[in-house]
Design a protein around this motif. Structure first.
Motif, PDB file in Angstrom:
ATOM      1  N   ILE A  90       0.859  -1.179   0.000  1.00 48.72           N
ATOM      2  CA  ILE A  90       0.000   0.000   0.000  1.00 48.72           C
ATOM      3  C   ILE A  90       0.900   1.235   0.000  1.00 48.72           C
ATOM      4  N   GLY A  92       2.559   4.788   0.148  1.00 46.89           N
ATOM      5  CA  GLY A  92       2.246   6.038   0.843  1.00 46.89           C
ATOM      6  C   GLY A  92       1.657   5.854   2.230  1.00 46.89           C
ATOM      7  N   VAL A  93       1.329   4.603   2.596  1.00 48.42           N
ATOM      8  CA  VAL A  93       0.793   4.352   3.933  1.00 48.42           C
ATOM      9  C   VAL A  93       1.883   3.660   4.752  1.00 48.42           C
ATOM     10  N   THR A  94       2.334   4.325   5.800  1.00 49.71           N
ATOM     11  CA  THR A  94       3.437   3.748   6.568  1.00 49.71           C
ATOM     12  C   THR A  94       2.950   2.563   7.401  1.00 49.71           C
ATOM     13  N   PHE A  98      -0.647   2.293   9.273  1.00 50.29           N
ATOM     14  CA  PHE A  98      -1.527   1.174   8.963  1.00 50.29           C
ATOM     15  C   PHE A  98      -1.931   0.422  10.234  1.00 50.29           C
ATOM     16  N   THR A 101      -4.268   2.433  12.414  1.00 51.26           N
ATOM     17  CA  THR A 101      -5.633   2.415  11.891  1.00 51.26           C
ATOM     18  C   THR A 101      -6.307   1.079  12.219  1.00 51.26           C
ATOM     19  N   ALA A 102      -5.570  -0.018  11.994  1.00 60.88           N
ATOM     20  CA  ALA A 102      -6.138  -1.342  12.239  1.00 60.88           C
ATOM     21  C   ALA A 102      -6.538  -1.502  13.710  1.00 60.88           C
ATOM     22  N   LEU A 142       3.888   0.554   3.522  1.00 62.75           N
ATOM     23  CA  LEU A 142       3.559  -0.835   3.827  1.00 62.75           C
ATOM     24  C   LEU A 142       3.936  -1.788   2.690  1.00 62.75           C
ATOM     25  N   GLN A 158       2.426  -7.276  12.946  1.00 64.41           N
ATOM     26  CA  GLN A 158       1.016  -6.877  13.020  1.00 64.41           C
ATOM     27  C   GLN A 158       0.227  -7.823  13.912  1.00 64.41           C
TER      28      GLN A 158
ATOM     29  N   ARG B 437      -7.423  -6.915   8.488  1.00 63.75           N
ATOM     30  CA  ARG B 437      -6.841  -6.276   9.672  1.00 63.75           C
ATOM     31  C   ARG B 437      -7.884  -5.484  10.456  1.00 63.75           C
ATOM     32  N   ILE B 439     -10.067  -3.277   9.118  1.00 63.46           N
ATOM     33  CA  ILE B 439     -10.359  -1.963   8.547  1.00 63.46           C
ATOM     34  C   ILE B 439     -11.461  -2.142   7.506  1.00 63.46           C
ATOM     35  N   GLY B 451      -2.745   7.621   1.030  1.00 72.93           N
ATOM     36  CA  GLY B 451      -1.367   7.200   0.780  1.00 72.93           C
ATOM     37  C   GLY B 451      -0.919   7.601  -0.611  1.00 72.93           C
TER      38      GLY B 451
END
Lengths: 250, 481
Positions: A90, A92-94, A98, A101-102, A142, A158, B437, B439, B451
């Motif tokens: 993904i 741009g999503v670190t 991530f 958020t999860a 990610l 994770q 996950r 989401i 992103g």
């Protein structure tokens, strides 16, 4: 904890699972082995609720609750975690963003407030050191440009952060060198408790030298055809899957 | 439980324009149609000096001989220019020193938009010059700016109070005859903003204007002029929303930026005009000419987040006239349903050692069409000019389109030009991974889109970036591919 009975599932109208039974109790580690195309990864996807996989018959229960009609995110909230064989990128999503958020989405589903930044950082620090993950790694996008080993390590990171009831590790050993394998296995062993359970899906026995299973199941043509203890894995390694196939035919 | 494209389509259909409301403020509106008399009347209404009237008339006469451009990659029914009212002003025009004096209905409108002035005054340190149906009704923070000698006022007021400055710079970057819509704007522009930063002054706050289109059937023709004198700096924010309308609303704005030697202008836009309903009915036509001129060692950055409008036709550009001048363009353009966007930039390198950067992120969903069109032109005297362009497209679903039209013209062998482009699609695998996950799909899309857009979002001033992120999420709700 997990009860699967007479599970039949198909992908694009092709039957893959053909009457599978599996019971997993808290504190147990189960290994699922089998030749390519036996339905190992399909089983993982079906438990996690991937939409291309249609359950045509049978039941899947988690803690006595039927989960077969739940969306994948709802199953995740119920405590199911899948370590992917091929984790997606993904851009741009670190990693940090991530996982944050999860965790917060799961907390929201349970009616909890967001985790404070302080607690989040503390947890990240603790779990990343457990898996010998460099903190710089957490600021990268990610899985983007990750090596095979980094991807798998990130999956287990994770898992450590989310603390699932039931973790399914799908071919986690593939693409790992021996050092990474050791780190990942140590991580998994540390996370293991009497309250959670782990299903290890693997083609080879080598991961099972590090994560010792209580049960080993052999999956063939959509069914579990043999169950034993850890020694079954060694036997398979020595004799190959053809040995199982021959036994079934005879 | 299975989330299919049909579900998505249903969901999008029921999604109404979040900011689709209409403020009932009495307006005084000219009869529909356009001719010399209307142009004169607009000028007279605004009590303009004779030179301004003549300037408008010249633009009008040029416009009548021009043809509406057809080269953009968009399809629409051309507006009937004789069926538009060219002037509309709120009848109540109180002089306002504090928010208490602002029309409560107007304040309520801003509350709905989540841009309450109280909040802004208290928290954001933002001076707001609100343009509501063409005439500015409130200006704040004027005094703070005045101390530094900064002029920030409605264009109509600037024409009265600073005629010499306006006369010197208006049309200097976008000449009245530049193109069809610029000519139309020059003839009939109703109001807009004027900003002047004196030599060596660093503007202490972000200057901000919120535009609204309000009166049904009223075209809006804003004119913005920002002049940064030698060695000065200003960051200018422009944000737009519009109430829901059935008929198409034409918007043809002109924005001119002048950065004199060693000056820097950052111009940021968040645009969220009514994009039309799920059948592609209604929505704003946004035909905008934005251009900046850089003198020696000057810098202009355009940053835009475009989520609205039925049709967008917009190329914020930089003329890098001075040696060592720098032009930047950072853009996120989102199209959904039947929206069509043809947008990009022009970087014209005239001076030596000039540098430009283009980062364009296009996101298409529904049945929309999203085109990037960019020109990088290196002139023969522009020794050692450098450009870097990156155009990324993200697709959702199977019915939308992403197009890239990069034009590169180099007349100097020392030029270094790089162009990168990617196209990707939000995949089911990505969504499943996020779902697994915990989401949900909506949140997953927001995460993936943020992103994807990060490099551009990072260029926005903090408070604007938050608003822009919210907008991206609203615009793409339910858009699963």
């Amino acid at each position: 904890m997990l009860k699967i009975e007479n599970l039949h599932a198909e992908v694009e109208r092709k039957a893959i699972l053909k009457g599978l039974n599996l019971k997993v109790k808290p504190g147990e580690i189960h290994a699922i082995m089998g030749p390519n195309g036996a339905g190992k990864s399909t089983l993982a996807s079906v438990i996690a609720g991937k939409e291309d996989y249609e359950v045509t018959q049978g039941i899947i229960e988690l803690d006595g609750e039927d989960i077969s009609e739940l969306d994948p995110d709802e199953r995740a909230h119920a405590g199911i975690f899948l370590s992917f064989q091929y984790p997606v990128e993904i851009p741009g999503v670190t990693v940090t963003n991530f996982i944050k958020t999860a965790i917060n989405e799961s907390r929201k589903a349970q009616g909890l407030d967001e985790m404070s930044a302080k607690d989040m950082l503390k947890k990240i620090r603790q779990k990343s050191s457990l898996l010998e993950i460099d903190r710089k790694f957490l600021s990268r996008s990610l899985n983007e440009g990750f090596s095979g080993g980094e991807k798998k390590r990130n999956e287990i990171f994770q898992m450590a952060m989310l603390e699932p009831k039931l973790a399914i590790l799908d071919e986690t050993d593939s693409g790992l060198d021996i050092d990474a394998l050791r780190v990942v296995a140590n991580g998994v062993n540390t996370l293991k408790s009497s309250n959670n359970a782990i299903i290890v899906i693997t083609h080879y026995q080598r991961l099972l030298d590090h994560i010792i299973p209580d049960f080993v199941h052999v999956l063939h043509d959509g069914k579990i055809v043999k169950t034993g203890d850890a020694s079954l894995a060694h036997e398979l390694e020595a004799k190959g899957y053809d040995w199982i196939k021959e036994k079934i035919i005879s | 439980m299975k989330y299919t494209e049909d579900d998505l389509r249903e969901e999008l259909k029921t999604k109404e324009y979040e900011y689709g409301f209409y403020t009932d403020i009495e307006s005084e509106t000219f009869p529909k149609g356009l001719n010399e008399d209307i142009v004169r009347a607009i000028s007279k209404k605004k009590n303009e000096p004779q030179w301004m009237t003549a300037w408008r008339l010249e633009a009008f006469n040029a416009w009548t001989k021009m043809i509406e451009p057809e080269w953009p990659n968009v399809q629409y029914t051309k507006p009937n220019f004789q069926d538009i009212a060219y002037y509309s002003a709120p009848k109540k025009k109180p002089k306002l020193n504090s928010l208490d004096e602002v029309d409560p209905e107007l304040l309520a409108t801003f509350e709905k938009l989540g841009i309450s002035l109280e909040e802004q005054k208290r928290l954001a340190n933002v001076a707001v010059d609100i343009v509501m149906d063409s005439v500015s009704v409130a200006t704040t923070f004027k005094e703070t700016l005045a101390e530094k000698g900064i002029i920030f006022m409605p264009m109509s007021e600037a024409i009265q109070k600073h005629p010499a400055l306006v006369k010197k710079y208006i049309g200097s970057v976008v000449p009245p005859k530049d193109n069809f819509y610029a000519a139309l704007n020059s003839a009939v522009f109703s109001d807009g903003s004027f900003c002047y930063i004196p030599k060596g002054v660093r503007c202490p706050m972000e200057l901000s204007t919120y535009f609204r289109i309000n009166e049904g059937g009223t075209g809006q023709f804003e004119r913005t002029l920002v002049v940064a004198d030698k060695g000065s700096y200003v960051s200018y924010l422009e944000g737009c929303t519009a109430p829901q309308r059935d008929e198409n609303q034409l918007h043809a704005a002109v924005v001119e930026l002048v950065a004199l030697d060693d000056a820097e202008i950052k111009y940021s836009t968040v645009q969220n005009w009514f994009p039309g309903d799920q059948n592609g009915k209604g929505g704003v036509f946004n035909f905008v000419t934005k251009r900046g001129l850089c003198e020696t060692n000057a810098k202009i950055s355009w940053t835009q987040v475009e989520t609205g409008s039925a049709i967008t036709w917009k190329y914020p550009s930089c003329i890098l006239k001075g040696n060592r001048s720098v032009g930047e363009f950072y853009s996120i353009a989102v199209t959904n349903n039947f929206q069509q966007a043809d947008t990009g930039t022009k970087m014209i390198h005239l001076g030596k050692n000039t540098k430009s950067t283009i980062i364009s992120k296009g996101i298409s969903a529904g049945q929309s069409q999203n085109s990037y069109r960019g020109l990088v032109q290196i002139n023969s005297r522009a020794e050692n000019a450098r450009n870097f362009s990156q155009c990324d497209s993200l697709l959702m679903g199977n019915e939308c389109g992403a197009h890239t039209f990069p034009y590169i013209e180099s007349k100097n062998k020392s030029a270094q030009i790089e162009h990168e482009a990617t196209t990707s699609k939000i995949g089911e695998d990505q969504l499943f991974y996020c779902n697994q996950r915990g989401i949900d799909t909506e949140k997953a899309i927001a995460l993936i889109v943020n992103g994807f857009s990060k490099e551009v979002l990072n260029k926005l001033p903090m408070e604007f970036a938050v608003e822009a992120q919210k907008l991206l999420e609203i615009s793409l709700e339910g858009s699963v591919g």
